[in-house]
Write a protein that holds these residues in place. Structure first.
Motif, PDB file in Angstrom:
ATOM      1  N   SER A 280       0.860  -1.395  -0.146  1.00 12.12           N
ATOM      2  CA  SER A 280       0.124  -0.249  -0.269  1.00 12.12           C
ATOM      3  C   SER A 280       0.782   1.329   0.205  1.00 12.12           C
ATOM      4  N   HIS A 281       2.059   1.265   0.426  1.00 10.21           N
ATOM      5  CA  HIS A 281       2.942   2.252   0.298  1.00 10.21           C
ATOM      6  C   HIS A 281       4.235   2.177   0.088  1.00 10.21           C
ATOM      7  N   HIS A 282       4.764   1.126  -0.828  1.00 12.54           N
ATOM      8  CA  HIS A 282       6.149   1.064  -1.316  1.00 12.54           C
ATOM      9  C   HIS A 282       5.985   0.964  -2.848  1.00 12.54           C
ATOM     10  N   LEU A 283       6.608   1.633  -3.667  1.00 15.30           N
ATOM     11  CA  LEU A 283       6.817   1.288  -5.068  1.00 15.30           C
ATOM     12  C   LEU A 283       7.607   0.055  -5.293  1.00 15.30           C
ATOM     13  N   ASN A 284       7.029  -0.705  -6.562  1.00 18.02           N
ATOM     14  CA  ASN A 284       7.849  -1.648  -7.001  1.00 18.02           C
ATOM     15  C   ASN A 284       8.738  -1.219  -8.081  1.00 18.02           C
ATOM     16  N   GLN A 285       9.722  -1.955  -8.789  1.00 18.90           N
ATOM     17  CA  GLN A 285      10.654  -0.947  -9.540  1.00 18.90           C
ATOM     18  C   GLN A 285       9.993  -0.472 -10.569  1.00 18.90           C
ATOM     19  N   THR A 286       8.962  -0.994 -11.087  1.00 16.81           N
ATOM     20  CA  THR A 286       8.184  -0.090 -12.382  1.00 16.81           C
ATOM     21  C   THR A 286       7.806   1.263 -11.753  1.00 16.81           C
ATOM     22  N   GLY A 287       7.311   1.417 -10.351  1.00 19.77           N
ATOM     23  CA  GLY A 287       7.121   2.636 -10.106  1.00 19.77           C
ATOM     24  C   GLY A 287       8.252   3.648  -9.695  1.00 19.77           C
ATOM     25  N   VAL A 288       9.266   2.923  -9.380  1.00 23.06           N
ATOM     26  CA  VAL A 288      10.477   3.478  -8.949  1.00 23.06           C
ATOM     27  C   VAL A 288      11.111   4.371 -10.204  1.00 23.06           C
ATOM     28  N   ASN A 289      10.869   3.565 -11.263  1.00 22.04           N
ATOM     29  CA  ASN A 289      11.537   3.862 -12.611  1.00 22.04           C
ATOM     30  C   ASN A 289      10.879   5.322 -13.007  1.00 22.04           C
ATOM     31  N   VAL A 290       9.506   5.218 -12.755  1.00 21.71           N
ATOM     32  CA  VAL A 290       8.684   6.508 -13.044  1.00 21.71           C
ATOM     33  C   VAL A 290       9.058   7.706 -12.242  1.00 21.71           C
ATOM     34  N   PHE A 291       8.830   7.421 -11.078  1.00 26.08           N
ATOM     35  CA  PHE A 291       9.097   8.517  -9.907  1.00 26.08           C
ATOM     36  C   PHE A 291      10.529   9.008 -10.117  1.00 26.08           C
ATOM     37  N   ASN A 292      11.426   8.001 -10.288  1.00 25.24           N
ATOM     38  CA  ASN A 292      12.773   8.578 -10.511  1.00 25.24           C
ATOM     39  C   ASN A 292      13.248   9.432 -11.479  1.00 25.24           C
ATOM     40  N   LYS A 293      12.501   9.284 -12.693  1.00 24.77           N
ATOM     41  CA  LYS A 293      12.690  10.019 -13.872  1.00 24.77           C
ATOM     42  C   LYS A 293      12.057  11.274 -13.648  1.00 24.77           C
ATOM     43  N   ALA A 294      11.000  11.385 -13.182  1.00 19.09           N
ATOM     44  CA  ALA A 294      10.529  12.534 -12.973  1.00 19.09           C
ATOM     45  C   ALA A 294      11.108  13.237 -12.272  1.00 19.09           C
ATOM     46  N   PHE A 295      11.747  13.006 -10.975  1.00 17.13           N
ATOM     47  CA  PHE A 295      12.333  13.642 -10.120  1.00 17.13           C
ATOM     48  C   PHE A 295      13.720  14.157 -10.579  1.00 17.13           C
ATOM     49  N   ILE A 296      14.550  13.206 -11.446  1.00 23.59           N
ATOM     50  CA  ILE A 296      15.596  13.900 -11.917  1.00 23.59           C
ATOM     51  C   ILE A 296      15.203  14.886 -12.901  1.00 23.59           C
ATOM     52  N   ASN A 297      14.103  14.655 -13.543  1.00 24.06           N
ATOM     53  CA  ASN A 297      13.780  15.989 -14.547  1.00 24.06           C
ATOM     54  C   ASN A 297      13.896  17.141 -13.841  1.00 24.06           C
ATOM     55  N   PHE A 298      13.181  17.222 -12.460  1.00 21.08           N
ATOM     56  CA  PHE A 298      13.091  18.249 -11.844  1.00 21.08           C
ATOM     57  C   PHE A 298      14.233  18.643 -11.093  1.00 21.08           C
ATOM     58  N   LEU A 299      15.174  17.913 -10.762  1.00 26.23           N
ATOM     59  CA  LEU A 299      16.331  18.535 -10.463  1.00 26.23           C
ATOM     60  C   LEU A 299      17.214  19.285 -11.676  1.00 26.23           C
ATOM     61  N   ASP A 300      17.158  18.475 -12.875  1.00 25.74           N
ATOM     62  CA  ASP A 300      17.724  19.023 -13.914  1.00 25.74           C
ATOM     63  C   ASP A 300      17.367  20.347 -14.259  1.00 25.74           C
ATOM     64  N   ASN A 301      15.921  20.418 -14.170  1.00 33.25           N
ATOM     65  CA  ASN A 301      15.768  22.036 -14.522  1.00 33.25           C
ATOM     66  C   ASN A 301      15.695  23.104 -13.453  1.00 33.25           C
ATOM     67  N   ASN A 302      15.929  22.412 -12.184  1.00 37.45           N
ATOM     68  CA  ASN A 302      15.920  23.403 -10.911  1.00 37.45           C
ATOM     69  C   ASN A 302      17.187  23.512 -10.155  1.00 37.45           C
ATOM     70  N   PHE A 303      17.901  22.484 -10.528  1.00 37.59           N
ATOM     71  CA  PHE A 303      19.304  22.606  -9.711  1.00 37.59           C
ATOM     72  C   PHE A 303      20.415  22.263 -10.711  1.00 37.59           C
ATOM     73  N   GLN A 304      20.738  23.268 -11.588  1.00 37.00           N
ATOM     74  CA  GLN A 304      21.752  22.747 -12.565  1.00 37.00           C
ATOM     75  C   GLN A 304      23.093  22.759 -11.992  1.00 37.00           C
ATOM     76  N   ASP A 305      23.297  23.274 -10.947  1.00 39.93           N
ATOM     77  CA  ASP A 305      24.773  23.414 -10.394  1.00 39.93           C
ATOM     78  C   ASP A 305      25.072  22.028  -9.764  1.00 39.93           C
ATOM     79  N   LEU A 306      24.233  21.239  -9.490  1.00 40.37           N
ATOM     80  CA  LEU A 306      24.650  20.015  -8.612  1.00 40.37           C
ATOM     81  C   LEU A 306      25.576  19.137  -9.374  1.00 40.37           C
ATOM     82  N   LYS A 307      25.827  18.995 -10.687  1.00 38.43           N
ATOM     83  CA  LYS A 307      26.705  18.328 -11.206  1.00 38.43           C
ATOM     84  C   LYS A 307      28.025  18.783 -11.529  1.00 38.43           C
ATOM     85  N   GLU A 308      28.307  20.091 -11.153  1.00 42.44           N
ATOM     86  CA  GLU A 308      29.273  20.834 -11.580  1.00 42.44           C
ATOM     87  C   GLU A 308      30.454  20.254 -10.494  1.00 42.44           C
TER      88      GLU A 308
END
Length: 308
Positions: A280-308
Motif C-alpha cells: 500500500s505504500h511502497h513502489l515496486n521497480q516499475t513505479g520507482v523508475n517512473v518516480f525517479n525519472k520525474a524527480f531527475i527531470n525536476f532536479l535538472d530543471n531546478n538545480f543545474q549546479d549540482l553536477k558541477e
C-alpha cells in the motif's frame, strides 16, 4: 551525614553496578543461546542498514543525500541517479524517524558534504515512537553518545536491552550479516522479484504528531541551515488508497510546506495502485523508475549546479 547512611549509599551503588553487569551478561548469554522468539525484548539481527552504514563510512562529497524511511531507500534508486551523472548516497532506513535521522546527520553529514539534501517525509514517521528504527540503528552502527542519549530519552525496554547486548557482543563477536543481491551500491534496496499491490482498502487514519519527532525534525533543519546545506522536503508516492486514507492529509501537507520547499509526488504523478506498487505504500521497480525519472527531470530543471 552519618557514617551509617554513607555506608548504605556505598552498598547500594556497589549492588547497582553488579546488578547492571550481571543483567548485561545474562542478555549476552540469552542472545547467543536462545532463538529470537524466546527473547522478544531483545533485537540483535542486522539487515540491509548494516551494509549501508559500512559503505557510508567510505563515502564523501556527494551531490545528493537522501534521508528518510523505507520510502527513501526503496524509492530513490541510486543506480538511476548515477546513470544521470549524480553522485548520491541514500541514508534512508526502515521506519527511520527524525530522531534517528538526527543521529545519522550528526555522524555523517560533514563527511558526506552534500550539495543538496532530499529529505523524504511522510505522515507515518511523525506519528511513530521511533523504537523500530532505533533498534535497527543500534545493531547496525557503532554506538556513541548520540545512541546512548536516544536510548535514555525513548525509555523502551527493547532499546535498553539491545543497547547493552550490542556493547558486549561487539567485544566478542563480529557482526553476522549474510549479503544478498537486493542491496545496491549507495544505499538503495531493490525488490528483486516482481510484486504488485492487491488493492486492499485501507482503514481511515488520523495523523497525530509525536512531539519528540517534530522537535528532532526542526533540529535537523537547523543543522542543515547552520552548515549552509540546501534541502528540499519530498513526500514519495504511496497508493491512492493509502494516501486518501489519511483524514487530515491537507494539514500535514500544510505543515511540511511551512518548513521549506516541499514537493508532494502524490499530487504530481498519476501512478497506478496495482501496477506501480508492491504494497500500500511502497513502489515496486516499475513505479520507482517512473518516480525517479520525474524527480531527475525536476532536479535538472531546478538545480543545474549540482553536477558541477
Amino acid at each position: 551525614m552519618s557514617i551509617q547512611i554513607i555506608s548504605l549509599i556505598k552498598r547500594i551503588l556497589i549492588f547497582s553496578v553488579f546488578l547492571i553487569i550481571g543483567y548485561t551478561l545474562l542478555l549476552f548469554l540469552f542472545g547467543n543461546v536462545l532463538k529470537p522468539k524466546h527473547v522478544p525484548n531483545l533485537v540483535y539481527k542486522v539487515g540491509h542498514n548494516y551494509l549501508r552504514l559500512q559503505e557510508v563510512k567510505q563515502t564523501s562529497n556527494v551531490d545528493l543525500l537522501f534521508l528518510g524511511s523505507s520510502h527513501a531507500y526503496r524509492g530513490f534508486d541510486t543506480r538511476i541517479f548515477s546513470a544521470s551523472n549524480y553522485k548520491v548516497f541514500n541514508l534512508g532506513s526502515s521506519s527511520q524517524t527524525p530522531i534517528q535521522t538526527l543521529i545519522l546527520i550528526d555522524r555523517y553529514l560533514k563527511k558526506l558534504n552534500p550539495k543538496l539534501v532530499v529529505f523524504e517525509v511522510n505522515p507515518m514517521v511523525f506519528t511513530s515512537d521511533g523504537v523500530e528504527s532505533g533498534l535497527d540503528l543500534i545493531v547496525s552502527d557503532n554506538n556513541d553518545r548520540h545512541s546512548l542519549k536516544m536510548v535514555f530519552n525513548q525509555k523502551n525496554i527493547k532499546l535498553y536491552n539491545t543497547y547493552l547486548y550490542t556493547l558486549v557482543n561487539s567485544i566478542f563477536n563480529d557482526t553476522a550479516y549474510v549479503k544478498n543481491k537486493a542491496y545496491k551500491k549507495g544505499g538503495y534496496v531493490a525488490k528483486l522479484k516482481p510484486a504488485y499491490f492487491n488493492g486492499e482498502v485501507q482503514d481511515k487514519t488520523l495523523i497525530t504528531f509525536n512531539e519528540n519527532q517534530i522537535k528532532s525534525f526542526e533540529t535537523i533543519l537547523r543543522r542543515l541551515n547552520k552548515n549552509s546545506i540546501n534541502y528540499i522536503l519530498v513526500q514519495a508516492p504511496v497508493t491512492s488508497l493509502k494516501y486518501n486514507s489519511y483524514s487530515n492529509i491537507k494539514g500535514f501537507n500544510s505543515l511540511m510546506a511551512s518548513y521549506g520547499d516541499y514537493y508532494n509526488y502524490n499530487e504530481v504523478l498519476n501512478l497506478n495502485d496495482t501496477i506501480d506498487f508492491y504494497d500500500s505504500h511502497h513502489l515496486n521497480q516499475t513505479g520507482v523508475n517512473v518516480f525517479n525519472k520525474a524527480f531527475i527531470n525536476f532536479l535538472d530543471n531546478n538545480f543545474q549546479d549540482l553536477k558541477e
